[in-house]
Design an enzyme around this catalytic site. Structure first.
Site, PDB file in Angstrom:
ATOM      1  N   GLY A 175      -7.355  -3.217   2.457  1.00 36.64           N
ATOM      2  CA  GLY A 175      -7.991  -3.792   3.633  1.00 36.64           C
ATOM      3  C   GLY A 175      -8.899  -4.959   3.294  1.00 36.64           C
ATOM      4  O   GLY A 175      -9.322  -5.721   4.166  1.00 36.64           O
ATOM      5  N   ASP A 203     -14.129  -5.936   7.917  1.00 36.02           N
ATOM      6  CA  ASP A 203     -14.147  -7.404   7.903  1.00 36.02           C
ATOM      7  C   ASP A 203     -13.400  -7.977   6.704  1.00 36.02           C
ATOM      8  O   ASP A 203     -13.314  -9.199   6.556  1.00 36.02           O
ATOM      9  CB  ASP A 203     -15.589  -7.912   7.930  1.00 36.02           C
ATOM     10  N   ARG A 218      -1.639   4.319  -7.215  1.00 36.53           N
ATOM     11  CA  ARG A 218      -2.540   5.443  -6.986  1.00 36.53           C
ATOM     12  C   ARG A 218      -1.735   6.634  -6.499  1.00 36.53           C
ATOM     13  O   ARG A 218      -0.601   6.479  -6.058  1.00 36.53           O
ATOM     14  CB  ARG A 218      -3.539   5.117  -5.859  1.00 36.53           C
ATOM     15  N   ASP A 248      -6.596   7.945  -2.709  1.00 38.64           N
ATOM     16  CA  ASP A 248      -6.354   6.502  -2.836  1.00 38.64           C
ATOM     17  C   ASP A 248      -7.207   5.891  -3.946  1.00 38.64           C
ATOM     18  O   ASP A 248      -7.019   4.725  -4.292  1.00 38.64           O
ATOM     19  CB  ASP A 248      -6.621   5.787  -1.501  1.00 38.64           C
ATOM     20  N   ASN A 249      -8.118   6.669  -4.497  1.00 35.54           N
ATOM     21  CA  ASN A 249      -8.955   6.177  -5.585  1.00 35.54           C
ATOM     22  C   ASN A 249      -8.630   6.870  -6.901  1.00 35.54           C
ATOM     23  O   ASN A 249      -9.442   6.884  -7.822  1.00 35.54           O
ATOM     24  CB  ASN A 249     -10.435   6.369  -5.250  1.00 35.54           C
TER      25      ASN A 249
END
Ligand code: AMP
Ligand code: MG
Length: 511
Positions: free
Chosen positions: A96, A129, A188, A257-258
């Site tokens: 993202g 953002d 991952r 995801d990490n």
């Protein structure tokens, strides 16, 4: 909207793009946002040399590493992945605020990913953002380098470039930055979860083949490559977490995801180092139930491994029951794998040689040493004893047999005093006092990133633009085993924060 970016031919990068070429369906091609005023804040010259990169520590390098101009050969993609975040399933996370630019072959012949973090919105940004604030990127740089110096597998930062653009966070506007991340890969557990959730067996097979080629090429010829990869990942994760435990590192956000396939630490968000020993230590402000507490990390690694195993099920065996059985065996074996690595870490920390000539043979020695290690940790608990200092002091005891300094760390040293003679008996089988002490000092750091020092350095760097405290701290953290002669003057770096301050120290996600 995509930005148009110029291409520039620098001798710096020779990109390859195997991920983009071979894993269509697991990314979206995308361009970084332009930064209004790129300024190089930190450049990792040692890592650049390792990568064989030249000429980047310049104004032109800053525009390049801010994403304003793309190096020749870059084929930027936002990677797709899913993830279990604090146990809750998110089918579509993905980059993202990150982009994979491509891969380079380093001077040792290893393929390394070069990726941006903070390079603007992507189709995976959801409400975010796509940007990063300078403070957290400096933190990722610092802790990554500290981990590397502690010989713990980790992704590393090549550079942090200030964008000249403020980013809005809860407390108001903050200076923005782009970090360039170097990783053995960005595969991952969540990448496999995403591929599995697409119900596209050829895609999952391509990902498996890619992961094996990237991290375990020797397994390509294995008769069950999916099982072989699962075992290899189990082994790397067991080793990684054991080493985290050995330095008191708390990752803080061990979502799937990490969790990398490479066994490198990734995503230094709310991580922190434990000071006073307490297995229940949690720093992350959003970890309300202690899911990712210090002592829970091996359990969570196993849980994440189970999510990888689930994703691989269709490739493990054509018979679903046999696939589950095979996966279950690897998951069930994880605690044993972890225990073996943990024991090796603890034996080294305590100066106990596994191959001591006068020791017991094999299993009995391992069991005895594991018990000795657990009992030592038990003596620390509830005593307000700093984890790092305790082991460093223990090395002094190994050398001089004088436990005065160590005892001073304890509120009540009765349990310690009962333990010490048993350890000394075992230590005497290992080596001479001097050799034991030297070996212990080689694995027990005199300095770790103390939370209060890290926060102070980041605040001064990002608010006042003064990088001196950061650089001083970084330089010390790069030599964690070689204690400087003037260590007595460095107490501000070696001591834990006062107990009251330490108890309310919190780290924050969503940086
Ligand atoms: P992390 O907790 O940093 O591992 O991120 C979890 C997910 O949130 C990933 O999909 C990130 O790409 C995404 N994410 C985090 N921060 C932002 C941001 N500022 N803008 C867009 N996406 C973000
Ligand atoms: Mg992440």
């Amino acid at each position: 909207m995509m930005n148009t970016t110029d291409r520039v031919a620098l001798p710096a990068f020779t990109f390859d793009n195997t991920y983009a070429r071979e894993l269509e369906g697991l990314y979206i091609r995308w361009q970084p946002a332009a930064a209004p005023q790129p300024r190089m804040v930190l450049f990792n010259a040692a890592l650049a040399a390792e990568l064989g990169l030249q000429g980047l520590d310049t104004a032109e390098g800053a525009t390049l590493l801010a994403g304003n101009r793309l190096p020749e050969g870059a084929d930027p993609v936002a990677q797709a992945y899913s993830g279990h975040q604090f146990g809750g399933w998110s089918p579509r996370l993905g980059d993202g605020r990150a982009l994979l630019l491509g891969e380079v072959i380093d001077t040792a012949g290893r393929r390394r990913d070069i990726a941006f973090k903070g390079s603007g919105r992507t189709p995976f940004s959801r409400g975010g953002d796509g940007k990063a604030a300078l403070g957290p990127m400096l933190r990722e740089y610092l802790i990554g380098e500290a981990m590397h110096a502690l010989r713990i597998p980790t992704t590393r930062a090549l550079a942090v470039v200030a964008t000249g653009e403020p980013v809005l966070r809860e407390g108001g506007p903050l200076p923005g930055a782009v970090l360039t991340r170097v990783a053995a890969s960005h595969l991952r557990v969540g990448t496999f979860q995403y591929a599995a959730a697409q119900d596209d067996l050829p895609l999952l097979k391509r990902l498996l083949a890619y992961a094996i080629q990237r991290h375990d090429p020797a397994l390509a010829a294995h008769d069950n490559p999916a099982l072989a990869l699962l075992q290899a990942v189990a082994e790397r994760l067991a080793r990684l977490i054991a080493h985290w435990m050995g330095v008191g590192f708390i990752h803080g956000v061990m979502n799937t995801d990490n969790m990398t396939l490479s066994g490198e630490t990734i995503d230094y968000g709310p991580c922190a180092f434990m000071d006073r020993y307490d297995p229940a230590t949690v720093f992350s402000s959003i970890d309300h139930h202690g899911r990712y507490a210090y002592a829970n990390q091996p359990t969570i690694a196993r849980w994440n491994l189970a999510r990888l195993a689930e994703s691989l099920l269709p490739l493990l065996h054509e018979d679903p029951q046999q696939a589950v059985d095979a996966a279950t065996r690897v998951i069930d074996d994880f605690p044993l794998r972890f225990e073996a690595h943990w024991l090796a870490v603890m034996q080294a920390k305590l100066g106990l040689r596994a191959d001591s000539p006068a020791g017991l043979a094999g299993e009995p020695q391992a069991a005895a040493d594991a018990a000795l290690a657990r009992e030592f940790l038990a003596t620390l608990q509830g005593q307000g004893v700093d984890f790092t200092l305790a082991f460093r002091q223990l090395a002094d005891v190994a050398e001089t047999s004088d436990a005065t300094g160590l005892r001073q760390l304890f509120a009540d040293s009765a349990a310690l005093d009962a333990w010490l003679p048993r350890w000394q008996l075992r230590l005497a089988q290992s080596d001479s006092p001097q050799a034991s002490a030297a070996a212990m000092r080689g694995v027990n750091p005199w300095i770790i990133p103390r939370n209060q020092r890290v926060e102070e350095a980041l605040t001064v760097a990002s608010q006042d633009g003064d990088l001196e405290p950061f650089k001083r701290l970084l330089a010390l953290l790069q030599q964690p085993y070689v204690q400087p002669a003037d260590v007595a003057t460095l107490q501000a770096y070696t001591q834990p924060a006062p107990a009251a301050q330490s108890a309310c120290f919190q780290t924050f996600c969503g940086t």
